[in-house]
Design a protein around this motif. Sequence first.
Motif, mmCIF file in Angstrom:
data_model
loop_
_atom_site.group_PDB
_atom_site.id
_atom_site.type_symbol
_atom_site.label_atom_id
_atom_site.label_comp_id
_atom_site.label_asym_id
_atom_site.label_seq_id
_atom_site.Cartn_x
_atom_site.Cartn_y
_atom_site.Cartn_z
ATOM 1 N N GLU A 29 0.827 -1.201 0.000
ATOM 2 C CA GLU A 29 0.000 0.000 0.000
ATOM 3 C C GLU A 29 0.862 1.253 0.000
ATOM 4 O O GLU A 29 0.586 2.213 -0.729
ATOM 5 C CB GLU A 29 -0.917 0.006 1.221
ATOM 6 N N CYS A 30 1.920 1.259 0.808
ATOM 7 C CA CYS A 30 2.789 2.429 0.879
ATOM 8 C C CYS A 30 3.485 2.682 -0.451
ATOM 9 O O CYS A 30 3.437 3.783 -0.992
ATOM 10 C CB CYS A 30 3.820 2.248 1.997
ATOM 11 N N ALA A 31 4.137 1.656 -0.979
ATOM 12 C CA ALA A 31 4.837 1.825 -2.256
ATOM 13 C C ALA A 31 3.871 2.204 -3.368
ATOM 14 O O ALA A 31 4.160 3.083 -4.198
ATOM 15 C CB ALA A 31 5.584 0.537 -2.614
ATOM 16 N N GLY A 32 2.704 1.567 -3.378
ATOM 17 C CA GLY A 32 1.719 1.869 -4.405
ATOM 18 C C GLY A 32 1.192 3.285 -4.312
ATOM 19 O O GLY A 32 0.995 3.961 -5.328
ATOM 20 N N THR A 33 0.966 3.749 -3.092
ATOM 21 C CA THR A 33 0.465 5.111 -2.907
ATOM 22 C C THR A 33 1.489 6.137 -3.367
ATOM 23 O O THR A 33 1.157 7.118 -4.038
ATOM 24 C CB THR A 33 0.103 5.366 -1.433
ATOM 25 N N VAL A 34 2.744 5.917 -3.006
ATOM 26 C CA VAL A 34 3.802 6.843 -3.435
ATOM 27 C C VAL A 34 3.890 6.886 -4.950
ATOM 28 O O VAL A 34 3.952 7.964 -5.570
ATOM 29 C CB VAL A 34 5.159 6.449 -2.810
ATOM 30 N N ALA A 35 3.897 5.718 -5.580
ATOM 31 C CA ALA A 35 3.977 5.667 -7.039
ATOM 32 C C ALA A 35 2.771 6.332 -7.684
ATOM 33 O O ALA A 35 2.907 7.104 -8.657
ATOM 34 C CB ALA A 35 4.092 4.208 -7.500
ATOM 35 N N THR A 36 1.576 6.068 -7.147
ATOM 36 C CA THR A 36 0.351 6.677 -7.677
ATOM 37 C C THR A 36 0.410 8.194 -7.573
ATOM 38 O O THR A 36 0.054 8.918 -8.519
ATOM 39 C CB THR A 36 -0.875 6.151 -6.913
ATOM 40 N N ALA A 37 0.840 8.679 -6.423
ATOM 41 C CA ALA A 37 0.913 10.127 -6.218
ATOM 42 C C ALA A 37 1.896 10.776 -7.190
ATOM 43 O O ALA A 37 1.602 11.819 -7.780
ATOM 44 C CB ALA A 37 1.316 10.426 -4.773
ATOM 45 N N LEU A 38 3.039 10.158 -7.364
ATOM 46 C CA LEU A 38 4.032 10.731 -8.276
ATOM 47 C C LEU A 38 3.537 10.717 -9.717
ATOM 48 O O LEU A 38 3.740 11.691 -10.464
ATOM 49 C CB LEU A 38 5.357 9.973 -8.152
ATOM 50 N N GLU A 39 2.883 9.646 -10.117
ATOM 51 C CA GLU A 39 2.330 9.588 -11.472
ATOM 52 C C GLU A 39 1.236 10.632 -11.661
ATOM 53 O O GLU A 39 1.019 11.149 -12.759
ATOM 54 C CB GLU A 39 1.772 8.190 -11.760
ATOM 55 N N MET A 40 0.549 10.979 -10.567
ATOM 56 C CA MET A 40 -0.528 11.963 -10.625
ATOM 57 C C MET A 40 0.009 13.390 -10.740
ATOM 58 O O MET A 40 -0.684 14.290 -11.222
ATOM 59 C CB MET A 40 -1.385 11.831 -9.357
ATOM 60 N N GLY A 41 1.241 13.595 -10.274
ATOM 61 C CA GLY A 41 1.824 14.929 -10.348
ATOM 62 C C GLY A 41 2.520 15.397 -9.097
ATOM 63 O O GLY A 41 3.232 16.408 -9.119
ATOM 64 N N TYR A 42 2.299 14.719 -7.990
ATOM 65 C CA TYR A 42 3.026 15.070 -6.762
ATOM 66 C C TYR A 42 4.527 15.015 -7.022
ATOM 67 O O TYR A 42 5.016 14.148 -7.746
ATOM 68 C CB TYR A 42 2.712 14.082 -5.639
ATOM 69 N N ARG A 43 5.256 15.918 -6.370
ATOM 70 C CA ARG A 43 6.715 15.896 -6.483
ATOM 71 C C ARG A 43 7.391 16.089 -5.120
ATOM 72 O O ARG A 43 8.579 16.399 -5.056
ATOM 73 C CB ARG A 43 7.188 16.985 -7.466
ATOM 74 N N HIS A 44 6.657 15.888 -4.060
ATOM 75 C CA HIS A 44 7.179 16.068 -2.698
ATOM 76 C C HIS A 44 6.685 14.890 -1.872
ATOM 77 O O HIS A 44 5.483 14.668 -1.746
ATOM 78 C CB HIS A 44 6.660 17.403 -2.144
ATOM 79 N N VAL A 45 7.612 14.111 -1.326
ATOM 80 C CA VAL A 45 7.268 12.945 -0.512
ATOM 81 C C VAL A 45 7.984 13.063 0.824
ATOM 82 O O VAL A 45 9.193 13.338 0.879
ATOM 83 C CB VAL A 45 7.664 11.631 -1.210
ATOM 84 N N ASP A 46 7.230 12.841 1.902
ATOM 85 C CA ASP A 46 7.773 13.001 3.247
ATOM 86 C C ASP A 46 7.677 11.691 4.023
ATOM 87 O O ASP A 46 6.622 11.064 4.072
ATOM 88 C CB ASP A 46 6.990 14.090 3.992
ATOM 89 N N THR A 47 8.783 11.296 4.648
ATOM 90 C CA THR A 47 8.794 10.110 5.489
ATOM 91 C C THR A 47 9.668 10.404 6.706
ATOM 92 O O THR A 47 10.028 11.543 6.976
ATOM 93 C CB THR A 47 9.293 8.876 4.695
ATOM 94 N N ALA A 48 9.997 9.358 7.468
ATOM 95 C CA ALA A 48 10.813 9.519 8.672
ATOM 96 C C ALA A 48 11.318 8.157 9.106
ATOM 97 O O ALA A 48 10.700 7.124 8.816
ATOM 98 C CB ALA A 48 9.995 10.159 9.798
ATOM 99 N N GLN A 49 12.424 8.165 9.832
ATOM 100 C CA GLN A 49 12.924 6.908 10.378
ATOM 101 C C GLN A 49 11.869 6.236 11.247
ATOM 102 O O GLN A 49 11.686 5.018 11.195
ATOM 103 C CB GLN A 49 14.190 7.173 11.189
ATOM 104 N N ALA A 50 11.167 7.034 12.036
ATOM 105 C CA ALA A 50 10.184 6.490 12.974
ATOM 106 C C ALA A 50 8.953 5.916 12.288
ATOM 107 O O ALA A 50 8.186 5.181 12.917
ATOM 108 C CB ALA A 50 9.763 7.573 13.975
ATOM 109 N N TYR A 51 8.742 6.250 11.017
ATOM 110 C CA TYR A 51 7.572 5.720 10.310
ATOM 111 C C TYR A 51 7.768 4.268 9.888
ATOM 112 O O TYR A 51 6.805 3.591 9.518
ATOM 113 C CB TYR A 51 7.256 6.554 9.067
ATOM 114 N N ASP A 52 9.024 3.821 9.887
ATOM 115 C CA ASP A 52 9.358 2.442 9.518
ATOM 116 C C ASP A 52 8.853 2.083 8.120
ATOM 117 O O ASP A 52 8.362 0.978 7.878
ATOM 118 C CB ASP A 52 8.773 1.462 10.555
ATOM 119 N N ASN A 53 8.981 3.036 7.201
ATOM 120 C CA ASN A 53 8.536 2.754 5.825
ATOM 121 C C ASN A 53 9.448 3.371 4.771
ATOM 122 O O ASN A 53 9.051 3.509 3.607
ATOM 123 C CB ASN A 53 7.094 3.238 5.616
#
Length: 273
Positions: A29-53
């Motif tokens: 779900e995480c990888a798919g959501t990131v890929a979907t968002a980028l294909e849609m036009g998003y160009r900013h992705v935020d994560t963190a060590q504590a998110y474990d993803n």
Amino acid sequence: MSRSSSDVQRSNGMPVLGLGTWQNTDPEECAGTVATALEMGYRHVDTAQAYDNEAEVGDGIARASVPREDVFLATKVWIDNLAPADVRETTERSLEKLGVDAVDLLYVHWPARAYDPAETLGAFDDLYDDGLIDRIGISNFEPAQVTEAVETADAPIFANQIECHPLLPQEELRAHCADHGIEVVAYSPLARGEVFDVPEIQAVAEKHGVSEAQVSLAWLREKDVTAIPKATGEEHVRDNWASRTLDLDDEDVARIDGIDRRERMVDPDFAPW
């Protein structure tokens, strides 16, 4: 001011709307959501060590047909890892998980536990000098900690990521950051769903025929705040993305500004406030 799909990036290189990934830990779900968002036009992705993803975020970026250099990627160093040697070691591990040579922005996640301004920010300066990070960020810093960070770090402090939404507008902190030339990035920009039940936001949403989420995100944009709403399903990812073209008028902004509620959604024991 009218904004269009071409107006998604500030002059400093950070897109004004990003994808938050907190609690998105299901690998596919995480990888798919990131890929979907980028294909849609998003160009900013935020994560963190504590998110474990971070690995899943990196997978999503790799899946998308978007060049790495077009993606503004941010992660954060957790409070247990803020001693200098740990900053270096865990950041290198984050880069490996993300599958990148450098991140566009690295935050101190909280000024807590192992955080020591001189030692921690000195380690961030070293990462900056070595080209492993392009910008230094801070997160959950109150005005006093912001000033201290600016005076301590050699490299510029680029952004302060804070909880910010119509129920917690953070006027004083936003003004303090602006005085120091620091961008504000809003996490929990939808107040963990609370904005959907606020009458003033509902009224503005009905007026424009849009969702309450779009109204909240457009309001933040009017305040020169970058928002990174979390979304998992394509419908929510798309709805948040549509907020870029919503123009609030002065009456809309005043109505939201007048909301008589102040509610903080994120309030751990180690917070600086």
